[in-house]
Design an enzyme around this catalytic site. Sequence first.
Site, PDB file in Angstrom:
ATOM      1  N   HIS A  62      16.868 -39.582  12.199  1.00 31.40           N
ATOM      2  CA  HIS A  62      17.647 -40.505  11.361  1.00 31.40           C
ATOM      3  C   HIS A  62      18.585 -41.320  12.258  1.00 31.40           C
ATOM      4  O   HIS A  62      19.018 -40.829  13.306  1.00 31.40           O
ATOM      5  CB  HIS A  62      18.440 -39.699  10.325  1.00 31.40           C
ATOM      6  CG  HIS A  62      19.032 -40.560   9.256  1.00 31.40           C
ATOM      7  ND1 HIS A  62      20.180 -41.302   9.446  1.00 31.40           N
ATOM      8  CD2 HIS A  62      18.609 -40.845   8.000  1.00 31.40           C
ATOM      9  CE1 HIS A  62      20.447 -41.979   8.344  1.00 31.40           C
ATOM     10  NE2 HIS A  62      19.502 -41.723   7.451  1.00 31.40           N
ATOM     11  N   GLU A 111      14.183 -47.857   8.251  1.00 27.59           N
ATOM     12  CA  GLU A 111      15.511 -48.205   7.734  1.00 27.59           C
ATOM     13  C   GLU A 111      16.251 -49.083   8.743  1.00 27.59           C
ATOM     14  O   GLU A 111      16.615 -48.592   9.823  1.00 27.59           O
ATOM     15  CB  GLU A 111      16.356 -46.947   7.535  1.00 27.59           C
ATOM     16  CG  GLU A 111      15.768 -45.944   6.584  1.00 27.59           C
ATOM     17  CD  GLU A 111      16.806 -44.910   6.140  1.00 27.59           C
ATOM     18  OE1 GLU A 111      16.960 -44.760   4.937  1.00 27.59           O
ATOM     19  OE2 GLU A 111      17.452 -44.291   7.001  1.00 27.59           O
TER      20      GLU A 111
HETATM   21  O1  G3P Z   1      18.517 -41.560   4.718  1.00 28.70           O
HETATM   22  C1  G3P Z   1      18.695 -42.562   3.800  1.00 28.70           C
HETATM   23  C2  G3P Z   1      19.738 -43.483   4.200  1.00 28.70           C
HETATM   24  O2  G3P Z   1      19.985 -43.664   5.524  1.00 28.70           O
HETATM   25  C3  G3P Z   1      19.907 -44.676   3.358  1.00 28.70           C
HETATM   26  O3  G3P Z   1      21.214 -44.591   2.968  1.00 28.70           O
HETATM   27  O4  G3P Z   1      23.072 -44.920   1.488  1.00 28.70           O
HETATM   28  O5  G3P Z   1      21.725 -46.855   2.264  1.00 28.70           O
HETATM   29  O6  G3P Z   1      20.742 -45.264   0.626  1.00 28.70           O
HETATM   30  P1  G3P Z   1      21.721 -45.462   1.757  1.00 28.70           P
END
Ligand code: G3P
Length: 223
Positions: free
Chosen positions: A95, A143
């Site tokens: 992550h 992400e």
């Molecule tokens: O692991 C999921 C994360 O990094 C996304 O976070 O708070 O943007 O949904 P968020």
Amino acid sequence: MNFRPPILVTNFKAYKQATGINAVELAKTHELIVKELGVNIAIAGQAMDLQMLAASVSLPVLAQHVDGCGYGAYTGHVPVEIAHGMGVDGALLNHSERRLSDTQIQMAVDDMKRLGMLSVICSESVEEAHRFIEMGADFVAIEPPELIGGEISVSTARPELITEAVEKIGSDNVLIGAGIKTGEDVRIAMELGAGGVLVASGVVCSDNPAQALRNLCQGLKAL
Ligand code: G3P
């Protein structure tokens, strides 16, 4: 384990609302939504809560990080074997908030494969994601770090990233995350071909996690 798209994974991170006894309550809320809507949901809990979570709910419980070091003199590590022994079904790896080297990722993926656990490797780019699939990941979760925890979702800010990931990697193994808060965010990601989403603050920090999950899952079921 059999856990196929469309899927939603909630990362509990180290939010107070999602640790200790709160983690169990939140996990049970996820279980309720799974039963209510017939969707595939997994949760990723804090290392210290994993055993309790695995014993409390029937949905897949993932670690937020594991180490492919085996048993032994590894102070502070989270060996894959120990997570497996606690009934944990798999793990997120790499992550943005817990980055690893390729060597560390490979060792953990190999151990998880051997033990039949599900691996979800977080990636900051499509190139990385492609490499992690070749290393044996079951899923990659792409992400953009700058959108994590924010109010603008990857679906609205970076739709081309989803399209590119799906073109290069295929739908079945690609999850998408960062800033996803609404059913519409999920629907766009799914329409662009993602196999699912990775969420955190939109559920964990919501005043009404059950309703937040219902909204998100409408997007999963929209196709
Ligand atoms: O692991 C999921 C994360 O990094 C996304 O976070 O708070 O943007 O949904 P968020």
